[in-house]
Write a protein that holds these residues in place. Structure first.
Motif, PDB file in Angstrom:
ATOM      1  N   ALA A  28       0.818  -1.223   0.000  1.00 19.05           N
ATOM      2  CA  ALA A  28       0.000   0.000   0.000  1.00 19.05           C
ATOM      3  C   ALA A  28       0.844   1.263   0.000  1.00 19.05           C
ATOM      4  O   ALA A  28       0.566   2.226  -0.729  1.00 19.05           O
ATOM      5  CB  ALA A  28      -0.940  -0.015   1.201  1.00 19.05           C
ATOM      6  N   LYS A  29       1.909   1.265   0.805  1.00 25.86           N
ATOM      7  CA  LYS A  29       2.763   2.446   0.896  1.00 25.86           C
ATOM      8  C   LYS A  29       3.485   2.702  -0.419  1.00 25.86           C
ATOM      9  O   LYS A  29       3.558   3.839  -0.905  1.00 25.86           O
ATOM     10  CB  LYS A  29       3.767   2.279   2.033  1.00 25.86           C
ATOM     11  CG  LYS A  29       4.617   3.510   2.283  1.00 25.86           C
ATOM     12  CD  LYS A  29       5.538   3.309   3.479  1.00 25.86           C
ATOM     13  CE  LYS A  29       6.393   4.552   3.728  1.00 25.86           C
ATOM     14  NZ  LYS A  29       7.295   4.359   4.895  1.00 25.86           N
ATOM     15  N   ALA A  30       4.024   1.648  -1.014  1.00 30.10           N
ATOM     16  CA  ALA A  30       4.731   1.781  -2.282  1.00 30.10           C
ATOM     17  C   ALA A  30       3.776   2.191  -3.403  1.00 30.10           C
ATOM     18  O   ALA A  30       4.130   2.997  -4.272  1.00 30.10           O
ATOM     19  CB  ALA A  30       5.427   0.480  -2.632  1.00 30.10           C
ATOM     20  N   ALA A  31       2.557   1.630  -3.375  1.00 28.58           N
ATOM     21  CA  ALA A  31       1.566   1.964  -4.401  1.00 28.58           C
ATOM     22  C   ALA A  31       1.175   3.437  -4.322  1.00 28.58           C
ATOM     23  O   ALA A  31       1.000   4.105  -5.354  1.00 28.58           O
ATOM     24  CB  ALA A  31       0.333   1.082  -4.246  1.00 28.58           C
ATOM     25  N   GLU A  32       1.053   3.948  -3.112  1.00 32.72           N
ATOM     26  CA  GLU A  32       0.712   5.364  -2.928  1.00 32.72           C
ATOM     27  C   GLU A  32       1.823   6.264  -3.466  1.00 32.72           C
ATOM     28  O   GLU A  32       1.568   7.282  -4.104  1.00 32.72           O
ATOM     29  CB  GLU A  32       0.471   5.650  -1.443  1.00 32.72           C
ATOM     30  CG  GLU A  32      -0.040   7.048  -1.153  1.00 32.72           C
ATOM     31  CD  GLU A  32      -0.342   7.262   0.313  1.00 32.72           C
ATOM     32  OE1 GLU A  32      -0.558   8.419   0.704  1.00 32.72           O
ATOM     33  OE2 GLU A  32      -0.373   6.276   1.077  1.00 32.72           O
ATOM     34  N   LYS A  33       3.056   5.870  -3.205  1.00 34.38           N
ATOM     35  CA  LYS A  33       4.198   6.635  -3.694  1.00 34.38           C
ATOM     36  C   LYS A  33       4.259   6.610  -5.219  1.00 34.38           C
ATOM     37  O   LYS A  33       4.518   7.645  -5.868  1.00 34.38           O
ATOM     38  CB  LYS A  33       5.485   6.061  -3.101  1.00 34.38           C
ATOM     39  CG  LYS A  33       6.728   6.869  -3.436  1.00 34.38           C
ATOM     40  CD  LYS A  33       7.953   6.295  -2.737  1.00 34.38           C
ATOM     41  CE  LYS A  33       9.211   7.096  -3.077  1.00 34.38           C
ATOM     42  NZ  LYS A  33      10.416   6.544  -2.405  1.00 34.38           N
ATOM     43  N   LYS A  34       4.003   5.443  -5.798  1.00 36.74           N
ATOM     44  CA  LYS A  34       3.990   5.329  -7.249  1.00 36.74           C
ATOM     45  C   LYS A  34       2.887   6.183  -7.852  1.00 36.74           C
ATOM     46  O   LYS A  34       3.089   6.848  -8.889  1.00 36.74           O
ATOM     47  CB  LYS A  34       3.788   3.861  -7.666  1.00 36.74           C
ATOM     48  CG  LYS A  34       5.012   2.969  -7.502  1.00 36.74           C
ATOM     49  CD  LYS A  34       4.690   1.542  -7.899  1.00 36.74           C
ATOM     50  CE  LYS A  34       5.884   0.611  -7.738  1.00 36.74           C
ATOM     51  NZ  LYS A  34       6.920   0.857  -8.753  1.00 36.74           N
ATOM     52  N   LEU A  35       1.722   6.193  -7.226  1.00 32.49           N
ATOM     53  CA  LEU A  35       0.590   6.967  -7.746  1.00 32.49           C
ATOM     54  C   LEU A  35       0.928   8.450  -7.808  1.00 32.49           C
ATOM     55  O   LEU A  35       0.611   9.130  -8.795  1.00 32.49           O
ATOM     56  CB  LEU A  35      -0.650   6.729  -6.888  1.00 32.49           C
ATOM     57  CG  LEU A  35      -1.911   7.483  -7.320  1.00 32.49           C
ATOM     58  CD1 LEU A  35      -2.326   7.078  -8.737  1.00 32.49           C
ATOM     59  CD2 LEU A  35      -3.046   7.221  -6.339  1.00 32.49           C
ATOM     60  N   ALA A  36       1.568   8.952  -6.764  1.00 36.09           N
ATOM     61  CA  ALA A  36       1.968  10.363  -6.757  1.00 36.09           C
ATOM     62  C   ALA A  36       2.922  10.653  -7.913  1.00 36.09           C
ATOM     63  O   ALA A  36       2.818  11.685  -8.587  1.00 36.09           O
ATOM     64  CB  ALA A  36       2.613  10.716  -5.429  1.00 36.09           C
ATOM     65  N   PRO A  69      -5.870   5.045  -8.564  1.00 38.61           N
ATOM     66  CA  PRO A  69      -5.086   4.105  -7.760  1.00 38.61           C
ATOM     67  C   PRO A  69      -5.123   2.693  -8.338  1.00 38.61           C
ATOM     68  O   PRO A  69      -6.046   2.324  -9.069  1.00 38.61           O
ATOM     69  CB  PRO A  69      -5.781   4.160  -6.389  1.00 38.61           C
ATOM     70  CG  PRO A  69      -6.498   5.469  -6.365  1.00 38.61           C
ATOM     71  CD  PRO A  69      -6.928   5.707  -7.776  1.00 38.61           C
ATOM     72  N   LEU A  70      -4.126   1.919  -7.992  1.00 41.53           N
ATOM     73  CA  LEU A  70      -4.033   0.527  -8.422  1.00 41.53           C
ATOM     74  C   LEU A  70      -5.284  -0.234  -7.993  1.00 41.53           C
ATOM     75  O   LEU A  70      -5.747  -0.126  -6.857  1.00 41.53           O
ATOM     76  CB  LEU A  70      -2.792  -0.113  -7.784  1.00 41.53           C
ATOM     77  CG  LEU A  70      -2.484  -1.563  -8.128  1.00 41.53           C
ATOM     78  CD1 LEU A  70      -2.169  -1.725  -9.609  1.00 41.53           C
ATOM     79  CD2 LEU A  70      -1.312  -2.057  -7.273  1.00 41.53           C
ATOM     80  N   THR A  71      -5.856  -1.006  -8.926  1.00 45.18           N
ATOM     81  CA  THR A  71      -7.061  -1.771  -8.634  1.00 45.18           C
ATOM     82  C   THR A  71      -6.859  -3.221  -9.063  1.00 45.18           C
ATOM     83  O   THR A  71      -5.814  -3.578  -9.601  1.00 45.18           O
ATOM     84  CB  THR A  71      -8.281  -1.154  -9.345  1.00 45.18           C
ATOM     85  OG1 THR A  71      -9.481  -1.766  -8.872  1.00 45.18           O
ATOM     86  CG2 THR A  71      -8.199  -1.342 -10.856  1.00 45.18           C
TER      87      THR A  71
END
Length: 243
Positions: free
Chosen positions: A119-127, A150-152
């Motif tokens: 979740a943390k890495a996905a949030e960083k990637k999204l930004a 966001p990743l789904t």
């Protein structure tokens, strides 16, 4: 001419103060000065031609000289659902597809995805992805800043297909030619692209049972990062949006 996005610029003759990262970009990166011209695109897809009046510590003050409708957007809304690829490949996909006219991008986690961020890495990637989307929209002078969601997962993505005029699954296992799938009335189109290794058979069945049609991008097998760009370009061509 350099292109920036704003919420509301005002009318012809009005002054507008540009602040934050855009002001820094204008002064430090572009090294622009008083008297030079930039374009501001607002949330109503209006293009404002502006002349720089003053640059100081508060920002860049511009005066609006002309206003007109932005005509750079395609006449279709194309949503790209692409299986998350490894490394920085998604960044290239996002940048190039937005330049080509994609409206919305949805990274999807599928069975064969090598990249599986927490979740943390996905949030960083999204930004990071959203920053790339903004830069690509500015560079290509889009009338909007395309969304990057966001990743789904594939099940959720499949559940959304009812909201599109046409959903197309580009599949190495074969399908219909694109020119036979897209009709003039198809204005809201979804595209699905698999990861390295492609989709599992059950994933293809899920998407097809939800309304997707399989299509091909020719007889060659494209890399996971090439296929979304090729698909976007092909659809824009077939709908007259590369003319």
């Amino acid at each position: 001419m350099d292109w920036f996005f704003i919420e509301n610029a005002g009318s012809v003759g009005d002054l507008h103060l540009i602040t934050g990262e855009d002001a820094v970009h204008i002064t430090k990166s572009l090294r622009m000065s008083v008297g030079e011209v930039i374009s501001l695109c607002d949330s109503d897809q209006k293009e404002h031609l502006c002349m720089i009046e003053k640059i100081d510590s508060s920002g860049v003050l511009v005066r609006i000289t002309t206003e007109e409708e932005c005509t750079h957007e395609p006449d279709i809304q194309l949503t790209l659902y692409f299986a998350l690829t490894k490394g920085d490949k998604p960044e290239t996909v996002i940048q190039k597809c937005i330049e080509l006219g994609v409206t919305k991008i949805v990274p999807v986690l599928t069975d064969r995805c090598v990249s599986r961020p927490d979740a943390k890495a996905a949030e960083k990637k999204l930004a990071r992805y959203r920053k790339i989307a903004l830069g690509a929209a500015m560079q290509s002078r889009r009338g909007i800043i395309p969304e990057v969601l966001p990743l789904t997962d594939l099940k959720k993505a499949a559940s959304e297909l009812g909201s599109y005029d046409k959903a197309i699954l580009f599949y190495e296992g074969g399908g219909e030619p694109l020119r036979e799938l897209i009709k003039p009335e198809d204005k809201k189109i979804a595209v699905f692209i698999g990861p390295e290794g492609g989709f599992e058979e059950r994933e293809v069945e899920l998407l097809c049972s939800s309304g997707a049609k399989t299509a091909t991008l020719g007889k060659r097998i494209l890399r996971a990062e090439t296929a979304p760009i090729a698909a976007a370009a092909a659809i824009m061509f077939h709908t007259g949006n590369l003319e």
